[in-house]
Write a protein that holds these residues in place. Structure first.
Motif, PDB file in Angstrom:
ATOM      1  N   ALA A 145       0.832  -1.213   0.000  1.00  0.00           N
ATOM      2  CA  ALA A 145       0.000   0.000   0.000  1.00  0.00           C
ATOM      3  C   ALA A 145       0.863   1.258   0.000  1.00  0.00           C
ATOM      4  O   ALA A 145       0.521   2.263  -0.637  1.00  0.00           O
ATOM      5  N   LYS A 146       1.981   1.228   0.706  1.00  0.00           N
ATOM      6  CA  LYS A 146       2.888   2.376   0.732  1.00  0.00           C
ATOM      7  C   LYS A 146       3.433   2.675  -0.660  1.00  0.00           C
ATOM      8  O   LYS A 146       3.507   3.842  -1.088  1.00  0.00           O
ATOM      9  N   VAL A 147       3.833   1.628  -1.376  1.00  0.00           N
ATOM     10  CA  VAL A 147       4.379   1.823  -2.723  1.00  0.00           C
ATOM     11  C   VAL A 147       3.280   2.322  -3.668  1.00  0.00           C
ATOM     12  O   VAL A 147       3.512   3.202  -4.504  1.00  0.00           O
ATOM     13  N   ILE A 148       2.063   1.767  -3.531  1.00  0.00           N
ATOM     14  CA  ILE A 148       0.942   2.221  -4.355  1.00  0.00           C
ATOM     15  C   ILE A 148       0.637   3.688  -4.075  1.00  0.00           C
ATOM     16  O   ILE A 148       0.376   4.471  -4.993  1.00  0.00           O
ATOM     17  N   ALA A 149       0.695   4.079  -2.800  1.00  0.00           N
ATOM     18  CA  ALA A 149       0.457   5.472  -2.437  1.00  0.00           C
ATOM     19  C   ALA A 149       1.486   6.389  -3.082  1.00  0.00           C
ATOM     20  O   ALA A 149       1.150   7.477  -3.580  1.00  0.00           O
ATOM     21  N   SER A 150       2.746   5.957  -3.104  1.00  0.00           N
ATOM     22  CA  SER A 150       3.806   6.784  -3.690  1.00  0.00           C
ATOM     23  C   SER A 150       3.636   6.932  -5.193  1.00  0.00           C
ATOM     24  O   SER A 150       4.028   7.947  -5.770  1.00  0.00           O
ATOM     25  N   LEU A 156      -2.583   7.420   2.365  1.00  0.00           N
ATOM     26  CA  LEU A 156      -2.695   6.120   3.027  1.00  0.00           C
ATOM     27  C   LEU A 156      -3.038   6.306   4.495  1.00  0.00           C
ATOM     28  O   LEU A 156      -2.369   7.050   5.209  1.00  0.00           O
ATOM     29  N   HIS A 157      -4.116   5.624   4.939  1.00  0.00           N
ATOM     30  CA  HIS A 157      -4.525   5.653   6.338  1.00  0.00           C
ATOM     31  C   HIS A 157      -4.635   4.225   6.866  1.00  0.00           C
ATOM     32  O   HIS A 157      -5.138   3.334   6.167  1.00  0.00           O
ATOM     33  N   SER A 158      -4.184   4.005   8.094  1.00  0.00           N
ATOM     34  CA  SER A 158      -4.404   2.722   8.758  1.00  0.00           C
ATOM     35  C   SER A 158      -5.777   2.780   9.430  1.00  0.00           C
ATOM     36  O   SER A 158      -5.949   3.490  10.427  1.00  0.00           O
ATOM     37  N   LEU A 159      -6.728   2.050   8.882  1.00  0.00           N
ATOM     38  CA  LEU A 159      -8.094   2.080   9.405  1.00  0.00           C
ATOM     39  C   LEU A 159      -8.461   0.818  10.171  1.00  0.00           C
ATOM     40  O   LEU A 159      -9.390   0.827  10.978  1.00  0.00           O
ATOM     41  N   LEU A 160      -7.726  -0.263   9.924  1.00  0.00           N
ATOM     42  CA  LEU A 160      -8.065  -1.564  10.493  1.00  0.00           C
ATOM     43  C   LEU A 160      -6.931  -2.098  11.354  1.00  0.00           C
ATOM     44  O   LEU A 160      -5.751  -1.857  11.088  1.00  0.00           O
ATOM     45  N   GLY A 161      -7.312  -2.862  12.393  1.00  0.00           N
ATOM     46  CA  GLY A 161      -6.343  -3.520  13.253  1.00  0.00           C
ATOM     47  C   GLY A 161      -6.534  -5.025  13.228  1.00  0.00           C
ATOM     48  O   GLY A 161      -7.557  -5.524  12.762  1.00  0.00           O
ATOM     49  N   HIS A 162      -5.530  -5.747  13.717  1.00  0.00           N
ATOM     50  CA  HIS A 162      -5.579  -7.209  13.757  1.00  0.00           C
ATOM     51  C   HIS A 162      -5.231  -7.673  15.167  1.00  0.00           C
ATOM     52  O   HIS A 162      -4.184  -7.327  15.701  1.00  0.00           O
ATOM     53  N   ARG A 163      -6.126  -8.443  15.773  1.00  0.00           N
ATOM     54  CA  ARG A 163      -5.895  -8.952  17.122  1.00  0.00           C
ATOM     55  C   ARG A 163      -4.950 -10.142  17.105  1.00  0.00           C
ATOM     56  O   ARG A 163      -4.829 -10.861  16.115  1.00  0.00           O
ATOM     57  N   LEU A 164      -4.308 -10.358  18.212  1.00  0.00           N
ATOM     58  CA  LEU A 164      -3.423 -11.504  18.383  1.00  0.00           C
ATOM     59  C   LEU A 164      -4.282 -12.752  18.613  1.00  0.00           C
ATOM     60  O   LEU A 164      -4.979 -12.865  19.612  1.00  0.00           O
ATOM     61  N   LEU A 165      -4.248 -13.671  17.648  1.00  0.00           N
ATOM     62  CA  LEU A 165      -5.055 -14.896  17.741  1.00  0.00           C
ATOM     63  C   LEU A 165      -4.183 -16.125  17.553  1.00  0.00           C
ATOM     64  O   LEU A 165      -3.161 -16.084  16.865  1.00  0.00           O
ATOM     65  N   LYS A 166      -4.613 -17.232  18.141  1.00  0.00           N
ATOM     66  CA  LYS A 166      -3.857 -18.479  18.023  1.00  0.00           C
ATOM     67  C   LYS A 166      -4.233 -19.266  16.779  1.00  0.00           C
ATOM     68  O   LYS A 166      -3.406 -19.951  16.190  1.00  0.00           O
TER      69      LYS A 166
END
Length: 245
Positions: A145-150, A156-166
């Motif tokens: 996404a960073k390269v696409i933004a450039s 580019l905005h971080s809108l989503l997070g990912h929880r620590l899951l097993k």
């Protein structure tokens, strides 16, 4: 870069193919692949969609259910092998800048041909599991996404997070991946204020069953996004065939 600098770089830090590991002798052709792998790579792309036969930029085949309002992908991901798969995997283990550049060029070109790139788009990405990012030191979708933004000038905005899951989602069918994805992803603070009324371009490296993209799309709509477009470097051939049957 001067010829002397290039010679010194090639002598002490030779470029190696992300697909086979061999030394790259013609970086002007590709800085990510050797000549042999590049020919195979181009052949895979030109072969067209495994379901409809159209070139990937014009393919409108979608697995069901698939929530994004629109989607674009440039490459096939074949679990049985292939150069595209090897390139994708190389980005999951380290920040492979030449491959990310190649993917960004292909995906941006595909999006331009589909006419979806506008200045109003809000760019975000599917975040990687934190334990994997810590282990490998890279979040491949974020880096793409960073390269696409450039290359596009999009914000580019971080809108989503990912929880620590097993539990691993990998290699599971949609029915099992979907509940795991619902538990894993969440909206970051201020996402609603940022995404409200916007058309969001959701970047990922590869779409397999679509469960992850579907959950992320639902969350972005919950945040007020007017439209969600999935922009993935590659899509799984096997998963698509299974759904289309």
């Amino acid at each position: 870069m001067s010829n002397l600098t290039k010679r010194l770089r090639d002598l002490f830090f030779p470029l190696t193919c992300a697909a086979c590991g061999e030394r790259i002798t013609d970086p002007d052709l590709s800085s990510a692949m050797c000549g042999s792998c590049y020919e195979k790579y181009v052949a895979e792309i030109q072969a067209g969609c495994a379901v409809c036969g159209r070139e990937y930029v014009n393919c409108i085949c979608r697995s069901q259910p698939f929530f994004p309002d629109d989607f674009v992908f440039a490459l096939p991901y074949d679990k049985m092998g292939g150069i595209c798969r090897k390139l994708i995997l190389s980005c999951k283990n380290r920040k492979n800048t030449p491959v990310l550049e190649e993917f960004a060029v292909r995906t941006v070109s595909a999006a331009q041909k589909r006419g979806i790139l506008t200045e109003e788009l809000l760019l975000t990405y599917v975040p990687r599991a934190p334990e994997k990012e810590i282990h490998t030191g890279v979040d491949q979708a974020k880096e793409l996404a960073k390269v696409i933004a450039s290359k596009t000038g999009l914000t580019l905005h971080s809108l989503l997070g990912h929880r620590l899951l097993k539990n691993e989602q990998k290699s599971q069918p949609y029915a099992k991946r979907a509940p795991a994805a619902e538990q894993a992803y969440y909206l970051l603070p201020d996402s609603k204020r940022t995404a409200e009324g916007r058309v969001v371009l959701l970047v990922d490296d590869v779409v397999t069953t679509g469960a992850t993209v579907n959950v992320c799309t639902s969350l972005l709509r919950e945040a007020g996004a007017a439209k969600v477009i999935c922009l993935a470097a590659a899509r799984s051939i096997q998963s698509l065939r299974e759904f289309m049957r």
